[in-house]
Write a protein that holds these residues in place. Structure first.
Motif, PDB file in Angstrom:
ATOM      1  N   THR A  85       0.837  -1.209   0.000  1.00  0.00           N
ATOM      2  CA  THR A  85       0.000   0.000   0.000  1.00  0.00           C
ATOM      3  C   THR A  85       0.863   1.247   0.000  1.00  0.00           C
ATOM      4  O   THR A  85       0.586   2.215  -0.721  1.00  0.00           O
ATOM      5  CB  THR A  85      -0.932   0.010   1.215  1.00  0.00           C
ATOM      6  N   HIS A 142       0.851  -0.027   9.774  1.00  0.00           N
ATOM      7  CA  HIS A 142       0.423  -0.641   8.508  1.00  0.00           C
ATOM      8  C   HIS A 142      -0.528  -1.813   8.748  1.00  0.00           C
ATOM      9  O   HIS A 142      -0.570  -2.768   7.959  1.00  0.00           O
ATOM     10  CB  HIS A 142       1.663  -1.124   7.740  1.00  0.00           C
ATOM     11  N   LYS A 143      -1.306  -1.724   9.815  1.00  0.00           N
ATOM     12  CA  LYS A 143      -2.148  -2.842  10.230  1.00  0.00           C
ATOM     13  C   LYS A 143      -3.168  -3.230   9.165  1.00  0.00           C
ATOM     14  O   LYS A 143      -3.385  -4.413   8.892  1.00  0.00           O
ATOM     15  CB  LYS A 143      -2.849  -2.477  11.538  1.00  0.00           C
ATOM     16  N   SER A 144      -3.810  -2.246   8.534  1.00  0.00           N
ATOM     17  CA  SER A 144      -4.874  -2.535   7.551  1.00  0.00           C
ATOM     18  C   SER A 144      -4.353  -2.546   6.113  1.00  0.00           C
ATOM     19  O   SER A 144      -5.139  -2.595   5.169  1.00  0.00           O
ATOM     20  CB  SER A 144      -5.995  -1.494   7.683  1.00  0.00           C
ATOM     21  N   HIS A 145      -3.041  -2.470   5.952  1.00  0.00           N
ATOM     22  CA  HIS A 145      -2.466  -2.409   4.604  1.00  0.00           C
ATOM     23  C   HIS A 145      -2.170  -3.801   4.064  1.00  0.00           C
ATOM     24  O   HIS A 145      -2.208  -4.795   4.800  1.00  0.00           O
ATOM     25  CB  HIS A 145      -1.173  -1.577   4.625  1.00  0.00           C
ATOM     26  N   SER A 146      -1.842  -3.831   2.783  1.00  0.00           N
ATOM     27  CA  SER A 146      -1.441  -5.089   2.148  1.00  0.00           C
ATOM     28  C   SER A 146       0.051  -5.285   2.391  1.00  0.00           C
ATOM     29  O   SER A 146       0.894  -4.599   1.799  1.00  0.00           O
ATOM     30  CB  SER A 146      -1.732  -5.039   0.638  1.00  0.00           C
TER      31      SER A 146
END
Length: 687
Positions: A127, A141-145
């Motif tokens: 991301t 970056h927890k919700s990132h790819s």
């Protein structure tokens, strides 16, 4: 702006300076290696990285794994360690520095975020396009790819490997092209030398011929001069002898008169006058004018020769240049139908090249259907022209590629729309019905607007949905007015109207603004007696049905008369009451002969070609780009469809005195002016 040392691309630096640029690990490693190499090749001592600060022992080696300079003591300690003993050690000299690039590997990279300094960058955030540590993946970056860096690296390795293979293929092609260019350059030099020798040889011959001609002229000059001089000299010598003879006798006579006695004078007096008189008489009998004039003229027309010399010889780039070669298609591209392309080879100066023998290829590539390719068959006519025949198998957008010796010709590649064949046998029920009061004729604009000539002495304009959007004209004989507009045609934004009751043709804009008119009632050249149809050919010539004069007249776009096809008389060429007109793909003129109940075909020059059909009172006529004819039968209350050979293949019934037929130039839909039903009908053709 600065140039990237890796990719050599110019890059702009935004506000914030270089610090905001993304971290380049590769460049950082290169800088690190360069720093070590600089220290290794310097003449100064390098401090040991493992000794306490202030130690005086200089480094003697460099560890490529630890990235440390080591003194002699630390080196021995390094060798004693079970793990360190396997590290690669190089000396502090030129050879050691040279080995760094092949032996030294980048050190592990750690996160720069606060409290993450001990965490390796083992993950990649797709991301943010950023290397991150394990803790970052659970926070920022927890919700990132996010993927493991090894997985991303493998993907990139595959992409790089693919790019390398592509690069090798391209380089191979480029190398081949370079070799071909070198071959052509060598051939250019060879051609130059050959042409140079030919020019020198030609002008040496000219010089020889000029020298020969010069010698001939000088020889003729010498001969004429000698002839004149000889003749004049002989004449002069004759006069000189006469002067001598006269002088002799006059001297003798003077002496006698002065010194001789009377007896001597009497004795000689008869002789001297006699001889002197004889000489004088000879002088009187000859011309004293020179028998030759002094002028010797010469005529060497150097001006003409110079003009000829200025045109003598030409240097030709006499070889076809693919980028100058032109092509044209001879038919509409249809699925399953041969599509012909004629290629004309030309030199770089645009001159037609008169010889064949070159590698011409044609391809038709579908932009859909997985890029299906159709390869053309090429016929070399050996005169510089080639015919490529392709048979497309799928409908839709295609790309046409034409090459000569591997290079694209002019306007190649070119977009091409391949159409499916129309199946007129599916025509049955109208898909659209437009209400209109006694429609005479119908024509379709390129934008889909529907123009209808009406019994109301005007032209109605409907949009594609059948909604009235404009009314053009009114009843009358003024400019832009009509009396029974029975025939209309539209080309681009120009509307032509067969103004039947006013015995003329009018030209207007598509919005109805009057532009021009021509014709008047009569039977003379350019006159009309009820013109009922008008069409326009590809050269903007106007073709008009002159109904009651039993003829077809052809005019230029300004109404100037060009040709008459006379239907009077008997024989195949004759016809009565001509109504509908249409042009086939070859440019032939088809005439719906209402009074003869047939369709007559004439060439564009007016020569009879053939006839076909037996329609009952044919009025409207339209022909599609494949050569199918659609005939509206006033007396048969139907629409008859004929194939290009003139065979009837289908009939659409349940009409009421259909007056006119037209085709939508966009999709081939069929429109019928159904006069008796007060409607305009639209039929969609299955393709």
């Amino acid at each position: 702006m600065f140039q990237c040392p890796i990719c050599e691309q110019n890059t702009s630096i935004s506000v914030g300076g270089a610090s905001v640029l993304p971290q380049n690990l590769h460049l950082g490693f290169e800088v690190e290696v360069a720093g070590y190499m600089s220290k290794m090749t310097s003449n100064s001592d390098v401090a040991c990285n493992q000794c306490a600060e202030g130690s005086s022992d200089p480094a003697v080696v460099f560890c490529c794994a630890c990235h440390h300079f080591l003194c002699a003591f630390c080196l021995e300690h390094h060798k004693c360690n079970r793990i360190w003993s396997r590290h690669r050690i190089v000396g502090l000299d030129q050879e050691g520095a040279r080995q760094l690039h092949t032996t030294m590997k980048p050190r592990d990279h750690y996160c720069s975020q606060p409290n993450h300094e001990d965490n390796k960058l083992n993950f990649y955030c797709e991301t943010c396009s950023l290397l991150v540590c394990l803790h970052c993946t659970t926070v920022t970056h927890k919700s990132h790819s996010v993927k493991e860096i090894s997985t991303v690296a493998k993907t990139h390795q595959m992409e790089i490997s693919g790019a390398l293979e592509d690069a090798k293929e391209v380089v191979t092609k480029l190398t081949g092209a370079i070799d071909e260019y070198n071959r052509i350059i060598e051939q250019v030099e060879t051609s130059k030398r050959t042409a140079f020798l030919a020019i020198n040889q030609a002008f040496e011959i000219l010089q020889q011929r000029l020298e020969e001609r010069k010698r001939t002229l000088l020889s003729e000059l010498e001969a004429i001069s000698l002839s004149k001089t000889t003749a004049l000299t002989l004449q002069k010598e004759q006069f000189e002898k006469m002067v001598g003879d006269i002088g002799h006798y006059t001297d003798m006579a003077s002496q006698i008169l002065q010194t001789h006695t009377d007896h001597e004078i009497v004795a000689l007096g008869g002789l001297i006058p006699t001889e002197l008189q004889a000489t004088l008489k000879r002088v009187q009998t000859i011309s004293l004018t020179p028998n030759q004039h002094s002028n010797i003229s010469v005529s060497v027309k150097t001006d003409d020769l110079i003009r000829q010399l200025s045109k003598l010889g030409n240097i030709f780039d006499f070889y076809p240049s693919p980028s100058s070669c032109t092509w044209m298609s001879t038919s509409v591209a249809k699925v399953g139908t041969s599509y012909h392309v004629k290629v004309q080879s030309k030199t770089s100066k645009g001159e037609e090249y008169p010889h064949g023998g070159f590698k011409v290829k044609g391809e038709m590539r579908s932009k859909s259907h997985n890029g299906a390719v159709v390869y053309g068959e090429v016929e070399d006519h050996r005169d510089g022209t080639y015919t490529i025949t392709l048979t497309p198998q799928t409908a839709g957008p295609h790309q046409l590629l034409i090459t000569m010796d591997g290079q694209h010709v002019q306007n190649s590649p070119n977009d091409l729309d391949v159409r499916s064949k129309r199946d007129y046998r599916t025509l049955c029920n109208a898909q659209q019905v437009i209400q209109c009061n006694w429609p005479y004729c119908v024509a379709i604009h390129d934008n889909g607007d529907i123009y209808v000539g009406s019994y109301d002495h005007c032209i109605y304009v409907f949009d594609q949905t059948g909604q009235l959007k404009n009314t053009i004209g009114s009843r009358g004989s003024g400019d832009g007015q009509f009396s029974s507009p029975w025939g209309i045609s539209i080309k681009r934004d120009v509307l032509y109207v067969a103004d039947t009751g006013n015995h003329r043709v009018q030209k207007l804009t598509s919005s109805g603004k009057f532009l021009h008119k021509f014709g008047q009632e009569g039977s003379g050249q350019g006159q009309f007696n009820s013109p009922v149809a008008v069409i326009i050919d590809s050269n903007n010539k106007l073709i008009v049905s002159d109904y009651n004069n039993y003829r077809i007249q052809i005019f230029n776009e300004n109404g100037g008369w060009l040709l008459t096809i006379d239907g009077k008389g008997s024989g195949n060429h004759s016809f009565r009451s001509p109504w509908g007109l249409a042009l086939d793909p070859q440019g032939n003129i088809h005439v719906a002969a209402k009074g003869s109940n047939t369709i007559k075909v004439f060439s564009k020059e007016g020569v009879y070609v053939r006839m076909y059909g037996d329609p009952n009172g044919p009025r409207g006529l339209a022909i599609d780009d494949e050569g199918y004819s659609l005939v509206s039968e006033w007396g048969g209350h139907c629409l008859s469809i004929y194939d290009p050979e003139g065979n009837k293949i289908h009939t659409v019934g349940n009409l009421k005195h259909p007056h006119s037929t037209a085709l939508d130039p966009r999709d081939g839909s069929v429109f019928i002016a159904n006069y008796g039903g007060n409607t305009v009908l639209k039929y969609c053709v299955n393709i």
